[in-house]
Design a protein around this motif. Structure first.
Motif, PDB file in Angstrom:
ATOM      1  N   LYS A 181       0.820  -1.211   0.000  1.00 28.03           N
ATOM      2  CA  LYS A 181       0.000   0.000   0.000  1.00 28.03           C
ATOM      3  C   LYS A 181       0.853   1.260   0.000  1.00 28.03           C
ATOM      4  CE  LYS A 181      -3.605   2.350   2.659  1.00 28.03           C
ATOM      5  NZ  LYS A 181      -4.443   2.304   3.892  1.00 28.03           N
ATOM      6  N   ASP A 182       1.977   1.233   0.747  1.00 30.52           N
ATOM      7  CA  ASP A 182       2.812   2.424   0.838  1.00 30.52           C
ATOM      8  C   ASP A 182       3.435   2.780  -0.504  1.00 30.52           C
ATOM      9  OD1 ASP A 182       4.359   0.138   0.911  1.00 30.52           O
ATOM     10  OD2 ASP A 182       5.755   0.889   2.429  1.00 30.52           O
ATOM     11  N   SER A 183       3.790   1.781  -1.290  1.00 28.58           N
ATOM     12  CA  SER A 183       4.362   2.034  -2.607  1.00 28.58           C
ATOM     13  C   SER A 183       3.350   2.721  -3.516  1.00 28.58           C
ATOM     14  CB  SER A 183       4.834   0.713  -3.227  1.00 28.58           C
ATOM     15  OG  SER A 183       5.605   0.932  -4.381  1.00 28.58           O
ATOM     16  N   LEU A 184       2.090   2.323  -3.385  1.00 29.23           N
ATOM     17  CA  LEU A 184       1.022   2.931  -4.173  1.00 29.23           C
ATOM     18  C   LEU A 184       0.789   4.382  -3.744  1.00 29.23           C
ATOM     19  CD1 LEU A 184      -0.917   2.132  -6.423  1.00 29.23           C
ATOM     20  CD2 LEU A 184      -2.535   1.347  -4.670  1.00 29.23           C
ATOM     21  N   GLU A 185       0.827   4.628  -2.446  1.00 30.17           N
ATOM     22  CA  GLU A 185       0.663   5.988  -1.943  1.00 30.17           C
ATOM     23  C   GLU A 185       1.797   6.893  -2.423  1.00 30.17           C
ATOM     24  OE1 GLU A 185       0.438   5.338   2.233  1.00 30.17           O
ATOM     25  OE2 GLU A 185      -1.710   4.842   2.211  1.00 30.17           O
ATOM     26  N   MET A 186       3.005   6.351  -2.478  1.00 35.76           N
ATOM     27  CA  MET A 186       4.141   7.134  -2.944  1.00 35.76           C
ATOM     28  C   MET A 186       4.014   7.473  -4.425  1.00 35.76           C
ATOM     29  SD  MET A 186       7.216   5.226  -0.892  1.00 35.76           S
ATOM     30  CE  MET A 186       7.269   5.289   0.912  1.00 35.76           C
ATOM     31  N   LEU A 187       3.389   6.598  -5.205  1.00 39.54           N
ATOM     32  CA  LEU A 187       3.104   6.920  -6.604  1.00 39.54           C
ATOM     33  C   LEU A 187       2.179   8.124  -6.678  1.00 39.54           C
ATOM     34  CD1 LEU A 187       3.040   6.464  -9.662  1.00 39.54           C
ATOM     35  CD2 LEU A 187       1.260   4.721  -9.274  1.00 39.54           C
ATOM     36  N   GLY A 188       1.170   8.148  -5.808  1.00 39.89           N
ATOM     37  CA  GLY A 188       0.258   9.292  -5.785  1.00 39.89           C
ATOM     38  C   GLY A 188       0.974  10.588  -5.482  1.00 39.89           C
ATOM     39  N   ARG A 189       1.925  10.547  -4.553  1.00 37.94           N
ATOM     40  CA  ARG A 189       2.677  11.761  -4.212  1.00 37.94           C
ATOM     41  C   ARG A 189       3.552  12.210  -5.374  1.00 37.94           C
ATOM     42  NH1 ARG A 189       2.689   9.476   1.142  1.00 37.94           N
ATOM     43  NH2 ARG A 189       4.751   8.535   0.933  1.00 37.94           N
ATOM     44  N   LEU A 190       4.125  11.242  -6.101  1.00 37.06           N
ATOM     45  CA  LEU A 190       4.931  11.584  -7.277  1.00 37.06           C
ATOM     46  C   LEU A 190       4.081  12.316  -8.311  1.00 37.06           C
ATOM     47  CD1 LEU A 190       7.589  11.258  -8.992  1.00 37.06           C
ATOM     48  CD2 LEU A 190       6.579   9.128  -9.853  1.00 37.06           C
ATOM     49  N   LEU A 191       2.885  11.814  -8.564  1.00 35.94           N
ATOM     50  CA  LEU A 191       1.999  12.448  -9.535  1.00 35.94           C
ATOM     51  C   LEU A 191       1.579  13.832  -9.061  1.00 35.94           C
ATOM     52  CD1 LEU A 191      -0.263   9.352 -10.371  1.00 35.94           C
ATOM     53  CD2 LEU A 191       1.731  10.176 -11.651  1.00 35.94           C
ATOM     54  N   ARG A 232       7.072  13.044 -17.990  1.00 34.30           N
ATOM     55  CA  ARG A 232       6.439  11.787 -18.398  1.00 34.30           C
ATOM     56  C   ARG A 232       6.661  10.758 -17.294  1.00 34.30           C
ATOM     57  NH1 ARG A 232       7.237  11.080 -24.950  1.00 34.30           N
ATOM     58  NH2 ARG A 232       6.614  13.202 -25.504  1.00 34.30           N
ATOM     59  N   TYR A 233       5.875   9.674 -17.355  1.00 31.44           N
ATOM     60  CA  TYR A 233       5.933   8.677 -16.297  1.00 31.44           C
ATOM     61  C   TYR A 233       6.047   7.263 -16.867  1.00 31.44           C
ATOM     62  CZ  TYR A 233       4.021  12.499 -13.485  1.00 31.44           C
ATOM     63  OH  TYR A 233       3.816  13.706 -12.870  1.00 31.44           O
ATOM     64  N   VAL A 234       6.805   6.441 -16.144  1.00 36.21           N
ATOM     65  CA  VAL A 234       6.818   4.996 -16.367  1.00 36.21           C
ATOM     66  C   VAL A 234       6.575   4.336 -15.013  1.00 36.21           C
ATOM     67  CG1 VAL A 234       8.168   2.973 -17.052  1.00 36.21           C
ATOM     68  CG2 VAL A 234       8.407   5.109 -18.333  1.00 36.21           C
ATOM     69  N   VAL A 235       5.555   3.511 -14.942  1.00 33.05           N
ATOM     70  CA  VAL A 235       5.265   2.748 -13.725  1.00 33.05           C
ATOM     71  C   VAL A 235       5.706   1.311 -13.968  1.00 33.05           C
ATOM     72  CG1 VAL A 235       3.490   1.971 -12.114  1.00 33.05           C
ATOM     73  CG2 VAL A 235       3.317   4.243 -13.164  1.00 33.05           C
ATOM     74  N   VAL A 236       6.556   0.805 -13.081  1.00 29.58           N
ATOM     75  CA  VAL A 236       7.121  -0.535 -13.235  1.00 29.58           C
ATOM     76  C   VAL A 236       6.566  -1.444 -12.141  1.00 29.58           C
ATOM     77  CG1 VAL A 236       9.229  -1.918 -13.348  1.00 29.58           C
ATOM     78  CG2 VAL A 236       9.237   0.456 -14.185  1.00 29.58           C
ATOM     79  N   LEU A 237       5.864  -2.489 -12.527  1.00 27.40           N
ATOM     80  CA  LEU A 237       5.357  -3.473 -11.579  1.00 27.40           C
ATOM     81  C   LEU A 237       6.435  -4.527 -11.385  1.00 27.40           C
ATOM     82  CD1 LEU A 237       1.734  -3.898 -13.045  1.00 27.40           C
ATOM     83  CD2 LEU A 237       2.639  -2.116 -11.531  1.00 27.40           C
ATOM     84  N   ASN A 238       7.077  -4.492 -10.247  1.00 25.29           N
ATOM     85  CA  ASN A 238       8.237  -5.346  -9.994  1.00 25.29           C
ATOM     86  C   ASN A 238       7.792  -6.670  -9.387  1.00 25.29           C
ATOM     87  OD1 ASN A 238      10.663  -6.525  -9.458  1.00 25.29           O
ATOM     88  ND2 ASN A 238      11.406  -4.944  -8.054  1.00 25.29           N
ATOM     89  N   SER A 270      -6.828   1.038  -8.503  1.00 28.40           N
ATOM     90  CA  SER A 270      -6.586   2.243  -7.710  1.00 28.40           C
ATOM     91  C   SER A 270      -6.839   3.539  -8.477  1.00 28.40           C
ATOM     92  CB  SER A 270      -5.136   2.256  -7.204  1.00 28.40           C
ATOM     93  OG  SER A 270      -4.238   2.460  -8.284  1.00 28.40           O
ATOM     94  N   ARG A 271      -7.076   4.588  -7.697  1.00 30.21           N
ATOM     95  CA  ARG A 271      -7.167   5.938  -8.245  1.00 30.21           C
ATOM     96  C   ARG A 271      -5.821   6.368  -8.813  1.00 30.21           C
ATOM     97  NH1 ARG A 271      -6.243  10.966  -5.676  1.00 30.21           N
ATOM     98  NH2 ARG A 271      -7.329  12.731  -6.651  1.00 30.21           N
ATOM     99  N   ALA A 279      -2.369   8.056 -13.271  1.00 24.15           N
ATOM    100  CA  ALA A 279      -1.150   7.859 -14.052  1.00 24.15           C
ATOM    101  C   ALA A 279      -1.478   7.681 -15.537  1.00 24.15           C
ATOM    102  CB  ALA A 279      -0.378   6.651 -13.524  1.00 24.15           C
ATOM    103  N   VAL A 280      -2.503   6.899 -15.822  1.00 28.17           N
ATOM    104  CA  VAL A 280      -2.905   6.672 -17.215  1.00 28.17           C
ATOM    105  C   VAL A 280      -3.390   7.973 -17.842  1.00 28.17           C
ATOM    106  CG1 VAL A 280      -4.594   5.502 -18.692  1.00 28.17           C
ATOM    107  CG2 VAL A 280      -3.422   4.226 -16.890  1.00 28.17           C
ATOM    108  N   GLU A 281      -4.155   8.766 -17.083  1.00 29.21           N
ATOM    109  CA  GLU A 281      -4.633  10.056 -17.592  1.00 29.21           C
ATOM    110  C   GLU A 281      -3.468  10.984 -17.935  1.00 29.21           C
ATOM    111  OE1 GLU A 281      -7.163  11.524 -14.541  1.00 29.21           O
ATOM    112  OE2 GLU A 281      -8.797  10.107 -14.970  1.00 29.21           O
TER     113      GLU A 281
END
Length: 234
Positions: free
Chosen positions: A122-132, A140-146, A159-160, A165-167
Motif C-alpha cells: 500500500k505504501d508504494s502505491l501511496e508514494m506513486l500518488g505523491r509523485l503524480l 512523463r511517467y513509467v510505472v514498473v510493476l516489480n 486504484s485511483r 497515471a494513465v490520464e
C-alpha cells in the motif's frame, strides 16, 4: 532528443537499482547512448556493476546534481539514467526549484521521465500518488510493476493512482522476477548482467549453465517490456 530517466520509488528495497542496472544493460545491448548516475548513499550497486558508464551523485549537494543536467543538455540523443536513492524526493525537488531545471530542459528539448518502481504494498502505491502530485503534467511517467518484490498488483489496477497515471500518459511495464538464487549469484559476481549470462571479460563462467540460461531468458523478457517505451525511435 535527449532524455533524463529518474528511476525511483522512494522506499528502499523496491528494486530501483536492479531496474537501473537492467536498463543500462538494455542500452548497451541495443547500442543506445547513455550515461548513468548513482545517488545511493549506502550500496551504490549501479556504480559497482556499471562503473564504466556511471558517476556518483550527492543528492544534498546541488552542484553535484548539476552534473546530470549538464550531461543531458550537452549530449546527443543520450539517455541519462539516474538511480535515485530512497527518500530522495525532497532533495530532488529542492534542486529543481533552485535551478528551474525542468523549464531549462523543456527549452532545450530534453524529455524528463519519472520512473516509479512499484511493489505490491500500500505504501508504494501511496508514494506513486505523491509523485503524480509533485510533477503533474511537467514530466512523463513509467510505472514498473516489480514481480521480484510482489506477486499481486490487483490493488494497483483498481486504484485511483493507476487511473491518474494513465490520464497523465504513463506507460505501465512489468519487471519479471529472476529467481532469488540467480540474482544472488549475479550480485556476488560483481558483474554486469551480460557478463553474468555470457561469461566474464576473460571468458570465465561466473554462473553455472542453468543460472546463465535463467538470466538470458529474464533479460529477453525485460527487454520486451523496455521495447514498449520506444527509445530506439527517438
Amino acid at each position: 532528443m535527449n532524455q533524463v530517466h529518474l528511476i525511483g520509488g522512494e522506499k528502499g528495497g523496491v528494486g530501483k537499482s536492479v531496474m537501473s542496472r537492467v536498463f543500462a544493460q538494455y542500452c548497451i545491448d541495443r547500442e543506445i547512448p547513455f550515461a548513468g548516475f548513482d545517488s545511493d548513499r549506502s550500496h551504490g550497486s549501479f556504480t559497482r556493476f556499471y562503473s564504466e558508464f556511471t558517476k556518483h551523485l550527492i543528492l544534498e549537494d546541488f552542484q553535484s546534481l548539476d552534473q546530470l543536467a549538464e550531461t543531458a543538455l550537452t549530449g546527443n540523443r543520450l539517455q541519462v539514467v539516474v538511480d535515485l536513492a530512497a527518500q530522495s524526493s525532497t532533495s530532488l525537488r529542492g534542486w529543481m526549484e533552485d535551478t528551474g531545471v525542468l523549464e531549462l530542459f523543456r527549452e532545450a528539448g530534453v524529455m524528463v521521465t519519472c520512473w516509479h518502481i512499484l511493489d505490491d504494498g500500500k505504501d508504494s502505491l501511496e508514494m506513486l500518488g505523491r509523485l503524480l502530485d509533485d510533477f503533474k503534467t511537467g514530466v512523463r511517467y513509467v510505472v514498473v510493476l516489480n514481480h521480484g518484490r510482489g506477486s499481486r498488483f490487483d490493488a494497483f489496477f483498481a486504484s485511483r493512482e493507476k487511473n491518474r497515471a494513465v490520464e497523465l500518459g504513463a506507460k505501465i511495464i512489468e519487471l519479471p522476477k529472476l529467481s532469488e538464487g540467480s540474482m544472488r549469484l549475479v550480485d556476488h559476481s560483481n558483474s554486469s548482467f551480460w557478463a553474468a549470462a555470457h561469461g566474464g571479460t576473460n571468458g570465465e563462467q561466473l554462473l553455472g549453465l542453468l543460472d546463465r540460461q535463467r538470466v538470458k531468458i529474464w533479460l529477453k523478457k525485460v527487454y520486451a517490456e523496455l521495447d514498449k517505451l520506444g527509445l530506439q525511435q527517438n
